[in-house]
Design an enzyme around this catalytic site. Structure first.
Site, mmCIF file in Angstrom:
data_model
loop_
_atom_site.group_PDB
_atom_site.id
_atom_site.type_symbol
_atom_site.label_atom_id
_atom_site.label_comp_id
_atom_site.label_asym_id
_atom_site.label_seq_id
_atom_site.Cartn_x
_atom_site.Cartn_y
_atom_site.Cartn_z
ATOM 1 N N ILE A 130 0.867 -1.190 0.000
ATOM 2 C CA ILE A 130 0.000 0.000 0.000
ATOM 3 C C ILE A 130 0.896 1.229 0.000
ATOM 4 O O ILE A 130 1.172 1.808 1.034
ATOM 5 C CB ILE A 130 -0.943 0.035 1.232
ATOM 6 C CG1 ILE A 130 -1.722 -1.281 1.340
ATOM 7 C CG2 ILE A 130 -1.905 1.214 1.103
ATOM 8 C CD1 ILE A 130 -2.813 -1.269 2.394
ATOM 9 N N HIS A 131 1.385 1.619 -1.161
ATOM 10 C CA HIS A 131 2.211 2.823 -1.207
ATOM 11 C C HIS A 131 1.319 4.043 -1.451
ATOM 12 O O HIS A 131 0.093 3.937 -1.414
ATOM 13 C CB HIS A 131 3.365 2.674 -2.199
ATOM 14 C CG HIS A 131 2.954 2.483 -3.606
ATOM 15 N ND1 HIS A 131 3.344 3.300 -4.620
ATOM 16 C CD2 HIS A 131 2.178 1.544 -4.170
ATOM 17 C CE1 HIS A 131 2.812 2.878 -5.751
ATOM 18 N NE2 HIS A 131 2.104 1.825 -5.502
ATOM 19 N N ALA A 132 1.942 5.191 -1.637
ATOM 20 C CA ALA A 132 1.196 6.443 -1.599
ATOM 21 C C ALA A 132 -0.018 6.481 -2.529
ATOM 22 O O ALA A 132 -1.116 6.829 -2.124
ATOM 23 C CB ALA A 132 2.144 7.609 -1.917
#
Lengths: 547, 85
Positions: B14-16
């Site tokens: 879950i990156h930006a």
């Protein structure tokens, strides 16, 4: 002359004045306020202004560097709208009765700290994003002008690190290159530099003081070096290198958007070979008409387990969507004893090139094959996907493959899952396939000639063995005759034939391939425009007559 | 209350960007929505909390939905997770 070495983000030469970029770091004083409601109103107004600015930056970035890179400004807007962030600011203002500036700075530091302490490099870097939005709020609260400096003349920008918003705010015409002391290959600056295609270095131990600021500098992006106060000899050599690169680039730019058509009207498709989804940007930058060889094995090689249908589907879908209505030819799993994945549990072989590999694995392990085919059929609903099967030797294999593909299609349809109607073709990379290409052509939608393996199998020369180099002839008439035969047999059956091996990019053969009637050449992205140039200058009729 | 368990398959976790999309998606619902990894439970409507989980590929996250539109939220977010994460 001083020389500093950094990590290269993007190649190319930049020569110009070095300008040290200093952040408009806002000074924050802690001040008591009596009317906390008014202070919060001031904060909310600043926040709205910041969101508005970010929207402007988003739109600017969208035009300049594309949606994927612009997305960070959307994320920044959401960060400003973050309930926890705002609650923290409000809490500090109201409980301590202090000014909004102080509350923003303290909140920003706390949130940045949270990211900086995470055990993940990507997340660590997000601390910079938090600082960036907090700095923006502070600038607005202080009523100062935005930190974007005006440049005067185009310069090499040297900085400790650059926040994404700083990078985008810099006037692109004023930036020759970026050189930063910190930053990583994943930082937005690095990504933007690559997208803007300007030389850039990171991790360069450059002193950001008067020994650098305002001095003449040369950035050699591919060498990862910056020269400060270069001597005459270096300057002359670099000017020459820059000139050569510039001419080449300009020439190629003029070829962008042009149709691949010879002087006498013969068309050819110029596609790109890629080995990873990361290469997509260069495919588009070089104006490829499609992807002629997408090596799906990277999905397997980068994984520690059999990639699931979902994992594969997502990648294929992304490629298909990115390429829009352009053809994307995905080659099914091509691994063997030389390119191996531990989890496949392959046994060592005496002769891996002639061994258990590619379609041979797929046909003996249909469950692995079916997972990939399901992902491919599903992704084909989102773009123009074509499926290509490697290492074919005969018609029996093709029929077996088609039967499995048909089962997959039926299963997906019965399950009510959306699928497209992908073209299905084969690689021609064994002498056997060449000899029966007339029969194979009746079974498939296209051929793509894999010249690397075809040459190795035809000349019986192991390419890994350097002792054999003297015997190796890439232009051996046997190979050229085979290509010609394959193309002829393809056309007789009304299908198209291309070349996706290294030979396809051999510019000394482009005319010959056109004369043979090759329909498609799939080459590395950087070779597309140089080959287009040859195509545009060729008169196939005259070439044939002159032979 | 509805509960959704999901194992992240996106190689980047879950990156930006996906965190932003997720926050955007859950904000459409009035229910209280939390996202939990291990012992850490975060407000799913706040991007810092979601990113702060540091959820990577292979991690299991649990989302809880509580409120008037919890069923609709559950359905929409299940679909979102499968398509994006």
């Amino acid at each position: 002359m001083e020389i500093y070495k950094g990590k290269s983000v993007f190649g190319g030469i930049a020569i110009g004045k070095i300008r040290v970029y200093r952040k408009g770091k806002q000074q924050v004083k802690r001040q008591r306020v009596t009317d906390t409601d008014a202070e919060m109103a001031r904060y909310r107004a600043a926040k709205e202004e910041a969101v508005r600015q970010l929207q402007g930056l988003y739109e600017k970035a969208l035009k300049e560097v594309g949606e994927a890179n612009a997305a960070i400004f959307e994320v920044h807007q959401m960060m400003l709208d973050d309930d926890d962030y705002n609650a923290s600011v409000e809490h500090i203002v109201c409980s301590q009765e202090v000014n909004a500036e102080y509350a923003v700075a303290a909140t920003g530091d706390n949130f940045a700290q949270m990211f900086a302490s995470m055990d993940d490099d990507y997340m660590k870097e997000r601390a910079a994003d938090v600082h960036d939005i907090s700095e923006r709020l502070l600038t607005i609260l202080n009523g100062a002008d935005s930190a974007a400096a005006d440049a005067g003349e185009p310069a090499i920008i040297a900085a400790d690190d650059l926040a994404p918003s700083e990078t985008v705010q810099l006037d692109k015409d004023q930036v020759l290159s970026f050189v930063t002391v910190h930053g990583s290959l994943n930082s937005h600056t690095a990504i933007l530099a690559r997208t803007m295609a300007i030389p850039a270095l990171i991790g360069t131990p450059l002193p950001l003081d008067e020994t650098v600021d305002g001095r003449l500098g040369i950035v050699d992006g591919s060498a990862g070096v910056i020269y400060v106060d270069p001597d005459e000899a270096t300057l002359a050599a670099m000017r020459e290198k820059q000139q050569a690169e510039k001419q080449k680039k300009e020439l190629l730019q003029t070829l962008k958007g042009k149709e691949n058509i010879t002087l006498d009207g013969q068309k050819v498709m110029l596609y790109a070979n890629i080995g990873n989804i990361k290469d997509l940007a260069t495919v588009l930058q070089n104006d490829a008409g499609g992807i002629g060889l997408f090596r799906s094995e990277f999905i397997y090689l980068e994984s520690d387990h059999y990639p699931t249908e979902e994992e594969q589907f997502r990648i294929y879908k992304q490629v298909a969507e990115t390429m829009g209505n352009k053809r994307v030819i995905i080659r099914t799993l091509d691994i063997g004893a030389d390119k191996k994945c531990d989890y496949f549990g392959m046994e060592p072989e005496e002769n891996p090139a002639l061994g258990y590999r590619a379609i041979r694995i797929c046909l003996t392990r249909p469950e692995v094959f079916k997972t990939q085919l399901r992902a491919l059929f599903r992704a084909s609903a989102f773009g123009k996907i074509a499926i290509m099967y490697p290492m074919i030797t005969g018609i029996q294999e093709v029929r077996q493959i088609k039967q499995i593909a048909e089962e997959v299609r039926k299963e997906l349809t019965e399950q009510g899952i959306a699928i497209g109607d992908p073209e299905q073709g084969i690689m021609i990379e064994t002498p056997a396939a060449v000899m029966v290409s007339d029969m194979l052509a009746k079974e498939v939608d296209f051929f793509s000639i894999g010249t690397n393996d075809l040459t190795q199998y035809t000349l019986a020369i192991d390419r890994q063995n350097t002792k054999l180099d003297a015997f190796y002839d890439a232009h051996h008439p046997a190979i050229l005759r085979m290509i010609s035969m394959v193309v002829e047999n393809a056309h007789k059956a009304g299908i198209w034939a291309g070349i996706c091996g290294e030979l396809g990019a051999d510019q000394t053969l482009t005319r010959e391939f056109l004369a043979m009637g090759v329909d498609e050449l799939s080459v590395s992205p950087g070779s597309i425009l140089p080959i287009r140039k040859i195509v545009l200058e060729t008169d196939v009729g005259a070439y044939k007559a002159g032979k | 209350m509805r509960e959704l368990k999901y194992v992240i398959t996106d190689p980047e976790g879950i990156h930006a960007r996906p965190a932003g999309l997720l926050v955007k998606a859950v904000k459409d619902f009035s229910s209280e929505i939390k996202i939990k990894k291990g012992e850490k439970a975060m407000n799913c409507k706040a991007i810092f909390g979601v990113m702060g989980l540091g959820a990577k590929k292979g991690d299991e996250v649990t989302l809880t939905f509580e409120g008037a539109d919890e069923d609709a939220a559950y359905d929409a977010i299940s679909k979102f997770m499968q398509e994006n994460l």
